[in-house]
Structure formats: C-alpha cells, structure tokens
Design an enzyme around this catalytic site. Structure first.
Site, mmCIF file in Angstrom:
data_model
loop_
_atom_site.group_PDB
_atom_site.id
_atom_site.type_symbol
_atom_site.label_atom_id
_atom_site.label_comp_id
_atom_site.label_asym_id
_atom_site.label_seq_id
_atom_site.Cartn_x
_atom_site.Cartn_y
_atom_site.Cartn_z
ATOM 1 C CG ASP A 82 -0.296 -0.402 2.485
ATOM 2 O OD1 ASP A 82 0.953 -0.457 2.523
ATOM 3 O OD2 ASP A 82 -1.005 -0.654 3.462
ATOM 4 C CG HIS A 83 1.102 4.058 -2.558
ATOM 5 N ND1 HIS A 83 2.166 4.698 -3.147
ATOM 6 C CD2 HIS A 83 0.825 2.990 -3.351
ATOM 7 C CE1 HIS A 83 2.512 4.062 -4.246
ATOM 8 N NE2 HIS A 83 1.719 3.013 -4.393
ATOM 9 N N PRO A 84 1.182 5.387 1.670
ATOM 10 C CG PRO A 84 2.823 7.020 1.958
ATOM 11 C CD PRO A 84 2.450 5.863 1.085
ATOM 12 C CG MET A 85 -3.935 5.453 1.358
ATOM 13 S SD MET A 85 -5.487 4.535 1.196
ATOM 14 C CE MET A 85 -5.477 3.573 2.699
ATOM 15 C CG LEU B 147 -1.411 8.963 -1.914
ATOM 16 C CD1 LEU B 147 -2.391 8.787 -3.072
ATOM 17 C CD2 LEU B 147 -1.786 8.043 -0.767
#
Length: 204
Positions: A72-75, A80
């Site tokens: 995932d990405h750092p939402m 991001l």
C-alpha cells in the site's frame, strides 16, 4: 523425465526473485515477480504473477497476472508518492524510509493449501485465503476467505461453499497435502477418479 524436481524451483525467464524461498516441485511462470515471499511444496504461479510479502501454502494454483500482497501507499500522509519512502532515489542526501518498508513486510497475505487463485485476481495484504478456497478471475479479495469457499467480485464476496462443512473439516483433518511424494503417486488414480467424499472414505 519429470520436469519439476524437489531440489530446485523451476523458474521461467524474465522473473524477478527477491528474498524469497521455495519448497519442492515449485514452478514460477515467465515474467513473474516474487518479493519477500514463501512458496510451499508443489505450488506454482503462471506468467506475469506478482507477489510481495506473501506466504503461499502447498499445492496452490495461481493463474496468470495474479497479484498477491500488493503493497500500500501512505494514505494518511500529505503525499502518497514514492519520494516519501524511496527517498534515496531522488536525493543523494536522503535515506530510504526503512520503517515504512518494515511496515509493508509485516502485512503478510496468507494463501492456504490446495487453493486456486483465478486469472487477474488480487489478494490484499493481511488477508487469509483458507485451504481449498477458490478466488474467481478478476476478484479483489479484501477480507479473509473461509476454507473451501468460492469468492468472486470487487470486492470479493462468497458465492458458495465447495463442500459441506463436514466434508471441509474432514479434508482439512486428512491434510493430504502433507503426504510424501511417493504416497501422492500411489493415490494418484484415486485423486483422479474419486469425488471428495469417496476419497475421504478410503483414506481417513
């Protein structure tokens, strides 16, 4: 002579393999990427599969272009983008964000024994796909899948169980996936010809 061996995985061309381990009789399809993952005995993936931070059980059948454990990405951050954690790629004076990569590696996707993950399906991090389950082509699995359940859709939802709960429990108790190579060969004709309940009646 058998194409697959107990000694070394059969890895097709153009694969990227990073910090991953493989059991016996494993095959990795052309152009696949396997990162920080483990493949159990007899499991395979077809071409173009992409796995990261995944624990694949034995006898898993993974079709082409499947993605398991997509990071995932750092939402929750202001951006991001890669520059937050792959910072060294952008500045000589910056370091990679090791804590972020450790967070990603800790979110492992678990694929059970004797599973079938259909073409183009995605299994998200921290998800458990139970033994004997089937994930339909194109499904996006965001929640755990019960053993011997068939799921489909975006997000994936249960369609139906492959067997009754009793048969499912008996198959898991039999755990034929732990049999040795010779015993599997001896039972090959019964695997081919018997339905699950008849197979159980003979081998329990």
């Amino acid at each position: 002579m058998a194409r697959l061996t107990a000694e070394n995985p059969y890895i097709h061309p153009d694969c990227v393999i990073v910090q991953s381990t493989f059991g016996r009789f494993v095959e990795i399809g052309k152009g696949s990427r396997v990162v920080d993952s483990r493949f159990g005995d007899y499991s395979y993936c077809d071409r173009g599969a992409d796995m990261a931070n995944a624990n694949i059980g034995k006898f898993a059948n993974i079709a082409a272009h499947v993605r398991i454990g997509a990071p995932d990405h750092p939402m929750e951050k202001a951006s991001l983008h890669h520059f937050l954690y792959r910072s060294k790629d952008y500045w000589d004076t910056a370091e990679m964000d090791d804590a972020w990569f450790a967070h990603r590696r800790a979110r492992v996707a678990h694929i059970g024994h004797d599973t079938w993950i259909g073409h183009g399906a995605m299994v998200k991090p921290d998800v458990v796909v139970g033994h004997g389950a089937i994930v339909a082509s194109g499904a996006v699995v965001t929640k755990d899948v019960a053993p011997y359940m068939i799921v489909a859709g975006v997000p994936a939802v249960p369609l139906r169980a492959r067997f009754s709960e009793q048969i499912s429990d008996r198959l898991q108790a039999l755990a034929w996936w732990d049999w040795d190579h010779n015993r599997l060969r001896d039972a090959l004709q019964d695997f081919r010809s018997f339905e699950a309940e008849a197979f159980l009646e003979k081998y329990e």
